[in-house]
Design a protein around this motif. Structure first.
Motif, PDB file in Angstrom:
ATOM      1  N   ALA A  53      -0.923   4.510  -0.252  1.00  0.00           N
ATOM      2  CA  ALA A  53      -1.234   5.676  -1.085  1.00  0.00           C
ATOM      3  C   ALA A  53      -2.618   5.531  -1.719  1.00  0.00           C
ATOM      4  N   ALA A  54      -2.966   4.326  -2.178  1.00  0.00           N
ATOM      5  CA  ALA A  54      -4.290   4.093  -2.764  1.00  0.00           C
ATOM      6  C   ALA A  54      -5.382   4.239  -1.711  1.00  0.00           C
ATOM      7  N   ALA A  55      -5.109   3.843  -0.471  1.00  0.00           N
ATOM      8  CA  ALA A  55      -6.093   3.996   0.602  1.00  0.00           C
ATOM      9  C   ALA A  55      -6.400   5.466   0.851  1.00  0.00           C
ATOM     10  N   VAL A  56      -5.372   6.302   0.843  1.00  0.00           N
ATOM     11  CA  VAL A  56      -5.576   7.736   1.051  1.00  0.00           C
ATOM     12  C   VAL A  56      -6.249   8.365  -0.163  1.00  0.00           C
ATOM     13  N   ARG A  57      -5.796   8.013  -1.338  1.00  0.00           N
ATOM     14  CA  ARG A  57      -6.268   8.643  -2.572  1.00  0.00           C
ATOM     15  C   ARG A  57      -7.641   8.147  -3.005  1.00  0.00           C
ATOM     16  N   ASP A  58      -7.870   6.837  -2.940  1.00  0.00           N
ATOM     17  CA  ASP A  58      -9.056   6.237  -3.561  1.00  0.00           C
ATOM     18  C   ASP A  58      -9.972   5.496  -2.592  1.00  0.00           C
ATOM     19  N   ASN A  59      -9.725   5.615  -1.285  1.00  0.00           N
ATOM     20  CA  ASN A  59     -10.468   4.853  -0.281  1.00  0.00           C
ATOM     21  C   ASN A  59     -10.350   3.347  -0.511  1.00  0.00           C
ATOM     22  N   ALA A  60      -9.199   2.924  -1.001  1.00  0.00           N
ATOM     23  CA  ALA A  60      -8.908   1.499  -1.181  1.00  0.00           C
ATOM     24  C   ALA A  60      -8.614   0.882   0.194  1.00  0.00           C
ATOM     25  N   PRO A  61      -8.572  -0.441   0.306  1.00  0.00           N
ATOM     26  CA  PRO A  61      -8.249  -1.069   1.589  1.00  0.00           C
ATOM     27  C   PRO A  61      -6.864  -0.662   2.081  1.00  0.00           C
ATOM     28  N   LEU A  62      -6.728  -0.579   3.386  1.00  0.00           N
ATOM     29  CA  LEU A  62      -5.429  -0.303   3.992  1.00  0.00           C
ATOM     30  C   LEU A  62      -4.554  -1.554   3.895  1.00  0.00           C
ATOM     31  N   PRO A  63      -3.236  -1.389   3.888  1.00  0.00           N
ATOM     32  CA  PRO A  63      -2.358  -2.565   3.877  1.00  0.00           C
ATOM     33  C   PRO A  63      -2.584  -3.398   5.135  1.00  0.00           C
ATOM     34  N   GLY A  64      -2.500  -4.697   4.996  1.00  0.00           N
ATOM     35  CA  GLY A  64      -2.663  -5.573   6.155  1.00  0.00           C
ATOM     36  C   GLY A  64      -3.494  -6.790   5.827  1.00  0.00           C
ATOM     37  N   GLN A  65      -3.855  -7.519   6.854  1.00  0.00           N
ATOM     38  CA  GLN A  65      -4.548  -8.791   6.710  1.00  0.00           C
ATOM     39  C   GLN A  65      -6.026  -8.652   6.345  1.00  0.00           C
ATOM     40  N   ASP A  66      -6.690  -7.583   6.824  1.00  0.00           N
ATOM     41  CA  ASP A  66      -8.139  -7.453   6.664  1.00  0.00           C
ATOM     42  C   ASP A  66      -8.474  -6.520   5.502  1.00  0.00           C
ATOM     43  N   PRO A  67      -9.027  -7.037   4.404  1.00  0.00           N
ATOM     44  CA  PRO A  67      -9.339  -6.188   3.253  1.00  0.00           C
ATOM     45  C   PRO A  67     -10.496  -5.221   3.504  1.00  0.00           C
ATOM     46  N   LYS A  68     -11.169  -5.332   4.657  1.00  0.00           N
ATOM     47  CA  LYS A  68     -12.272  -4.421   4.968  1.00  0.00           C
ATOM     48  C   LYS A  68     -11.804  -3.155   5.681  1.00  0.00           C
ATOM     49  N   THR A  69     -10.516  -3.070   6.048  1.00  0.00           N
ATOM     50  CA  THR A  69     -10.036  -1.892   6.757  1.00  0.00           C
ATOM     51  C   THR A  69      -9.874  -0.732   5.788  1.00  0.00           C
ATOM     52  N   ARG A  70     -10.429   0.403   6.162  1.00  0.00           N
ATOM     53  CA  ARG A  70     -10.409   1.602   5.328  1.00  0.00           C
ATOM     54  C   ARG A  70     -10.190   2.820   6.209  1.00  0.00           C
ATOM     55  N   LEU A  71      -9.824   3.922   5.582  1.00  0.00           N
ATOM     56  CA  LEU A  71      -9.772   5.204   6.276  1.00  0.00           C
ATOM     57  C   LEU A  71     -11.169   5.811   6.264  1.00  0.00           C
ATOM     58  N   TYR A  72     -11.561   6.435   7.355  1.00  0.00           N
ATOM     59  CA  TYR A  72     -12.872   7.058   7.441  1.00  0.00           C
ATOM     60  C   TYR A  72     -12.741   8.510   7.890  1.00  0.00           C
ATOM     61  N   ASP A  73     -13.534   9.376   7.278  1.00  0.00           N
ATOM     62  CA  ASP A  73     -13.625  10.763   7.719  1.00  0.00           C
ATOM     63  C   ASP A  73     -14.642  10.791   8.847  1.00  0.00           C
ATOM     64  N   LEU A  74     -14.197  11.115  10.048  1.00  0.00           N
ATOM     65  CA  LEU A  74     -15.080  11.085  11.206  1.00  0.00           C
ATOM     66  C   LEU A  74     -16.047  12.262  11.248  1.00  0.00           C
ATOM     67  N   ASP A  75     -15.786  13.290  10.462  1.00  0.00           N
ATOM     68  CA  ASP A  75     -16.657  14.463  10.419  1.00  0.00           C
ATOM     69  C   ASP A  75     -16.871  15.042  11.817  1.00  0.00           C
TER      70      ASP A  75
END
Length: 112
Positions: A39-61
């Motif tokens: 939920a934080a990843a969607v709402r606040d661009n926080a890291p996605l759950p999982g092993q890699d803290p650099k994974t994020r959601l991106y708007d591909l435009d």
């Protein structure tokens, strides 16, 4: 959002993930943390759950366009060969794999 059983988006786009249990006392603290992180990843661009803290959601435009013809071909070929990959316009690709048990192989079968 494949963390919980059901994800509902409010009118403002805020996700609420619901975990459906036959026994409400069997809720996993680890899954609750994953739901909060998603939920934080969607709402606040926080890291996605999982092993890699650099994974994020991106708007591909990029404009959304389906390529159902390639998806149809990909699923047919993956069912036959186990895997299919193809380029999709926009610098993207489609990868289809069959992950449930043995795959069917093209060609005649031999017996021993």
């Amino acid at each position: 959002m494949r963390i919980g059983d059901v994800t509902v988006f409010d009118d403002d786009g805020t996700p609420m993930t619901i975990e459906v249990k036959t026994d409400p006392n069997r809720r996993s603290p680890a899954q609750k943390r994953k739901i909060k992180a998603a939920a934080a990843a969607v709402r606040d661009n926080a890291p996605l759950p999982g092993q890699d803290p650099k994974t994020r959601l991106y708007d591909l435009d990029l404009p959304f366009k389906t390529h159902l013809d390639v998806l149809r071909l990909g699923t047919e070929r993956a069912a036959r060969d186990g895997i299919f990959a193809s380029r999709i316009p926009g610098g993207r690709m489609l990868l289809v794999t069959i992950c449930t048990g043995a795959t069917r192989r093209a060609g005649p079968r031999t017996s021993s």
